[in-house]
Design a protein around this motif. Structure first.
Motif, PDB file in Angstrom:
ATOM      1  N   VAL A  98       4.918  17.604 -10.032  1.00 17.68           N
ATOM      2  CA  VAL A  98       4.650  18.480 -11.050  1.00 17.68           C
ATOM      3  C   VAL A  98       4.107  19.821 -10.186  1.00 17.68           C
ATOM      4  CG1 VAL A  98       2.436  19.072 -12.531  1.00 17.68           C
ATOM      5  CG2 VAL A  98       3.735  16.874 -12.657  1.00 17.68           C
ATOM      6  N   ILE A  99       3.380  19.741  -9.046  1.00 18.05           N
ATOM      7  CA  ILE A  99       3.026  20.599  -8.218  1.00 18.05           C
ATOM      8  C   ILE A  99       4.175  21.545  -7.700  1.00 18.05           C
ATOM      9  CG2 ILE A  99       1.983  21.393  -5.739  1.00 18.05           C
ATOM     10  CD1 ILE A  99       0.471  18.635  -6.324  1.00 18.05           C
ATOM     11  N   ILE A 100       5.193  20.965  -7.318  1.00 21.50           N
ATOM     12  CA  ILE A 100       6.457  21.787  -6.858  1.00 21.50           C
ATOM     13  C   ILE A 100       7.668  22.176  -7.772  1.00 21.50           C
ATOM     14  CG2 ILE A 100       5.868  21.058  -4.444  1.00 21.50           C
ATOM     15  CD1 ILE A 100       8.422  19.453  -4.541  1.00 21.50           C
ATOM     16  N   ALA A 101       7.394  21.902  -8.932  1.00 25.28           N
ATOM     17  CA  ALA A 101       8.368  21.922 -10.019  1.00 25.28           C
ATOM     18  C   ALA A 101       9.007  23.252  -9.907  1.00 25.28           C
ATOM     19  CB  ALA A 101       7.806  21.592 -11.503  1.00 25.28           C
ATOM     20  N   LEU A 130       2.319  13.722   1.323  1.00 24.45           N
ATOM     21  CA  LEU A 130       2.657  14.450   0.273  1.00 24.45           C
ATOM     22  C   LEU A 130       3.765  15.599   0.524  1.00 24.45           C
ATOM     23  CD1 LEU A 130      -0.942  15.366  -1.205  1.00 24.45           C
ATOM     24  CD2 LEU A 130       0.812  13.613  -1.784  1.00 24.45           C
ATOM     25  N   PHE A 131       3.954  15.978   2.027  1.00 20.85           N
ATOM     26  CA  PHE A 131       5.014  16.700   2.431  1.00 20.85           C
ATOM     27  C   PHE A 131       6.363  15.787   2.339  1.00 20.85           C
ATOM     28  CE2 PHE A 131       1.231  18.653   4.740  1.00 20.85           C
ATOM     29  CZ  PHE A 131       1.079  19.719   3.865  1.00 20.85           C
ATOM     30  N   ILE A 132       6.169  14.661   3.005  1.00 21.45           N
ATOM     31  CA  ILE A 132       7.407  13.843   2.829  1.00 21.45           C
ATOM     32  C   ILE A 132       8.143  13.734   1.415  1.00 21.45           C
ATOM     33  CG2 ILE A 132       8.190  11.492   3.327  1.00 21.45           C
ATOM     34  CD1 ILE A 132       6.249  11.552   5.755  1.00 21.45           C
ATOM     35  N   ASN A 156       1.385   9.165  -6.182  1.00 25.97           N
ATOM     36  CA  ASN A 156       1.607  10.649  -5.843  1.00 25.97           C
ATOM     37  C   ASN A 156       3.038  11.317  -6.101  1.00 25.97           C
ATOM     38  OD1 ASN A 156      -1.031  11.454  -4.594  1.00 25.97           O
ATOM     39  ND2 ASN A 156      -0.494   9.646  -3.592  1.00 25.97           N
ATOM     40  N   HIS A 157       3.916  10.409  -6.412  1.00 28.74           N
ATOM     41  CA  HIS A 157       5.380  10.999  -6.680  1.00 28.74           C
ATOM     42  C   HIS A 157       5.322  11.849  -7.726  1.00 28.74           C
ATOM     43  CE1 HIS A 157       9.531  10.894  -8.149  1.00 28.74           C
ATOM     44  NE2 HIS A 157       9.727  11.111  -6.986  1.00 28.74           N
ATOM     45  N   GLU A 158       4.870  11.746  -9.016  1.00 22.35           N
ATOM     46  CA  GLU A 158       4.782  12.496 -10.105  1.00 22.35           C
ATOM     47  C   GLU A 158       3.842  13.847  -9.890  1.00 22.35           C
ATOM     48  OE1 GLU A 158       6.180  14.185 -13.312  1.00 22.35           O
ATOM     49  OE2 GLU A 158       7.012  12.400 -12.238  1.00 22.35           O
ATOM     50  N   LYS A 159       2.982  13.463  -9.245  1.00 19.34           N
ATOM     51  CA  LYS A 159       1.829  14.407  -8.960  1.00 19.34           C
ATOM     52  C   LYS A 159       2.510  15.451  -7.989  1.00 19.34           C
ATOM     53  CE  LYS A 159      -2.353  15.355  -5.976  1.00 19.34           C
ATOM     54  NZ  LYS A 159      -3.188  14.517  -4.977  1.00 19.34           N
ATOM     55  N   LEU A 214       0.806  -1.117   0.024  1.00 22.97           N
ATOM     56  CA  LEU A 214       0.144   0.113  -0.051  1.00 22.97           C
ATOM     57  C   LEU A 214       0.779   1.184   0.120  1.00 22.97           C
ATOM     58  CD1 LEU A 214      -2.766   1.040   0.002  1.00 22.97           C
ATOM     59  CD2 LEU A 214      -2.820   0.941   2.536  1.00 22.97           C
ATOM     60  N   CYS A 215       1.900   1.215   0.776  1.00 19.46           N
ATOM     61  CA  CYS A 215       2.951   2.298   0.902  1.00 19.46           C
ATOM     62  C   CYS A 215       3.511   2.628  -0.569  1.00 19.46           C
ATOM     63  CB  CYS A 215       3.835   2.293   1.810  1.00 19.46           C
ATOM     64  SG  CYS A 215       5.247   3.625   2.307  1.00 19.46           S
ATOM     65  N   SER A 216       3.973   1.520  -1.014  1.00 21.61           N
ATOM     66  CA  SER A 216       4.595   1.778  -2.525  1.00 21.61           C
ATOM     67  C   SER A 216       3.526   2.241  -3.533  1.00 21.61           C
ATOM     68  CB  SER A 216       5.310   0.361  -2.894  1.00 21.61           C
ATOM     69  OG  SER A 216       4.445  -0.398  -3.158  1.00 21.61           O
ATOM     70  N   LEU A 217       2.307   1.761  -3.582  1.00 22.72           N
ATOM     71  CA  LEU A 217       1.243   2.231  -4.508  1.00 22.72           C
ATOM     72  C   LEU A 217       0.856   3.754  -4.163  1.00 22.72           C
ATOM     73  CD1 LEU A 217      -0.884   1.505  -6.259  1.00 22.72           C
ATOM     74  CD2 LEU A 217      -2.370   0.951  -4.683  1.00 22.72           C
TER      75      LEU A 217
END
Length: 83
Positions: free
Chosen positions: A16-19, A73-75, A10-13, A2-5
């Motif tokens: 993009v948000i903080i690019a 998400l902050f992590i 969310n990694h790419e999301k 579940l953690c890896s999912l």
């Protein structure tokens, strides 16, 4: 699993948000502390575009209207900044 999912979804999301923040940090325009702060605000604004940190952070903590965001998400944002 579940953690890896969660990470995969969310990694790419988050990237993009903080690019823009990542770019400013890598170019030396801002410090890590500023990048972390700016990334946090970008994530909040991705949930609520009307979130204004200049207004919310000066309020008494009881009256702040900060969007609810999964802490993971902050992590991810910190990990992206450090890589």
């Amino acid at each position: 699993m579940l953690c890896s999912l969660f990470y995969a979804n969310n990694h790419e999301k988050v990237r993009v948000i903080i690019a823009p923040v990542i770019e400013d940090y890598k170019s030396g325009k801002i410090t890590y502390a500023e990048a972390e702060f700016n990334a946090r605000n970008k994530i909040y604004q991705s949930v609520n575009p009307n979130f204004n940190p200049d207004v919310e952070y000066i309020k008494d903590p009881i009256y702040r209207d900060i969007p609810s965001v999964d802490n993971s998400l902050f992590i991810l944002a910190r990990k992206l900044l450090l890589n």
